[in-house]
Design an enzyme around this catalytic site. Structure first.
Site, PDB file in Angstrom:
ATOM      1  N   ASP A 181      46.604  38.378  29.388  1.00 46.08           N
ATOM      2  CA  ASP A 181      45.212  38.808  29.273  1.00 46.08           C
ATOM      3  C   ASP A 181      44.725  38.454  27.876  1.00 46.08           C
ATOM      4  O   ASP A 181      45.327  38.874  26.875  1.00 46.08           O
ATOM      5  CB  ASP A 181      45.094  40.321  29.493  1.00 46.08           C
ATOM      6  CG  ASP A 181      45.312  40.708  30.956  1.00 46.08           C
ATOM      7  OD1 ASP A 181      45.697  39.824  31.748  1.00 46.08           O
ATOM      8  OD2 ASP A 181      45.103  41.881  31.294  1.00 46.08           O
ATOM      9  N   ASP A 216      38.433  43.809  42.508  1.00 47.34           N
ATOM     10  CA  ASP A 216      38.844  44.907  41.630  1.00 47.34           C
ATOM     11  C   ASP A 216      38.218  46.182  42.172  1.00 47.34           C
ATOM     12  O   ASP A 216      37.011  46.230  42.398  1.00 47.34           O
ATOM     13  CB  ASP A 216      38.357  44.655  40.199  1.00 47.34           C
ATOM     14  CG  ASP A 216      38.832  43.306  39.671  1.00 47.34           C
ATOM     15  OD1 ASP A 216      39.918  42.868  40.078  1.00 47.34           O
ATOM     16  OD2 ASP A 216      38.113  42.693  38.865  1.00 47.34           O
TER      17      ASP A 216
END
EC number: 5.3.1.16
Length: 239
Positions: free
Chosen positions: A8, A129
């Site tokens: 990330d 998500d």
């Protein structure tokens, strides 16, 4: 089942967030390309990349770091975060990215997903998500009333390569993935489902694999913290 180690990216560094909150970022490294090379050397078949700044900005921000990673590794990489138009999709795929992940745009402009999946077969994934079964967008900052299964099923005939399902409340929390919800999604669609969020141990991975309907799992913090032994995990998934 494929294990996707996660990198990330925030401000050019390799970080992990807790529950997707940018101010709860732990920096795990300042050389993402070296980290990606380590994952490849360990035997990982894929690398999962997220441009966190990009997800919030709505356009790529950590492009230099992603390009450095692509230059260092030979295994395929997938990238999500801030990819919201055809030009960006084309640019990343032309730079050697194996797969783009479309999240916010899958809710706001599903026709773009269909167009991209048709233009680039096997190279477009949808990132879903969710918080409590409802889809969240724009770097998880915006909640919608869209149900996960409804969104996933709407792309059944679009030719998308995979659905990456993240349970936001589990992400980075080391509490284990939402196996029940991920398995339900895997059974609701024919598109391969990749689990993300909360994968924190070898038993988590085995439990996901044993559902028989989950194609892959993404793990980040657990690998960096040492809670998930990469070599043991890869060996177990091959067994």
């Amino acid at each position: 089942m494929i294990l996707y180690p996660a990198i990330d990216l925030k401000d050019g560094n390799c970080v992990r967030l807790l529950h997707g909150e940018m101010d709860k970022a732990t920096v795990f490294g300042t050389d993402p390309a070296a980290q990606a090379a380590k994952f490849e050397a360990a035997g990982c078949a894929w690398v999962h990349l997220v441009d966190l700044n990009g997800a919030f900005a709505g356009e790529p921000v950590n492009g230099a770091a992603v390009e450095a990673i692509l230059a260092r590794i030979t295994v395929p990489a997938q990238l999500g975060g801030g990819i919201r138009d055809m030009a960006t999709i084309e640019r990343w795929l032309s730079k050697g990215l194996a797969r783009v992940i479309l999240g916010t745009v899958a809710v706001e402009n599903p026709d773009l997903v269909r167009e991209a999946a048709k233009a680039f077969p096997g190279q477009v994934a949808v990132g879903i998500d969710a918080r409590n079964g409802k889809v969240a967008t724009k770097g998880w900052a915006t909640e919608t009333d869209v149900l996960v299964t409804d969104l996933a099923q709407s792309f059944e005939d679009a030719g998308v390569a995979a659905i990456i399902y993240t349970d936001i409340l589990r992400d980075g929390a080391m509490t284990g993935p939402n196996i029940e919800a991920t398995e339900a999604l895997g059974r609701a669609v024919t598109i391969p489902v990749i689990a993300s969020g909360g994968v924190s141990s070898l038993p988590d991975l085995i439990a996901l694999r044993d559902t028989g309907v989950i194609a892959g799992a993404i793990s980040g913090r657990a690998i960096y913290d040492g809670a998930l032994d990469l070599q043991a995990a890869l060996a177990a998934l091959k067994a």
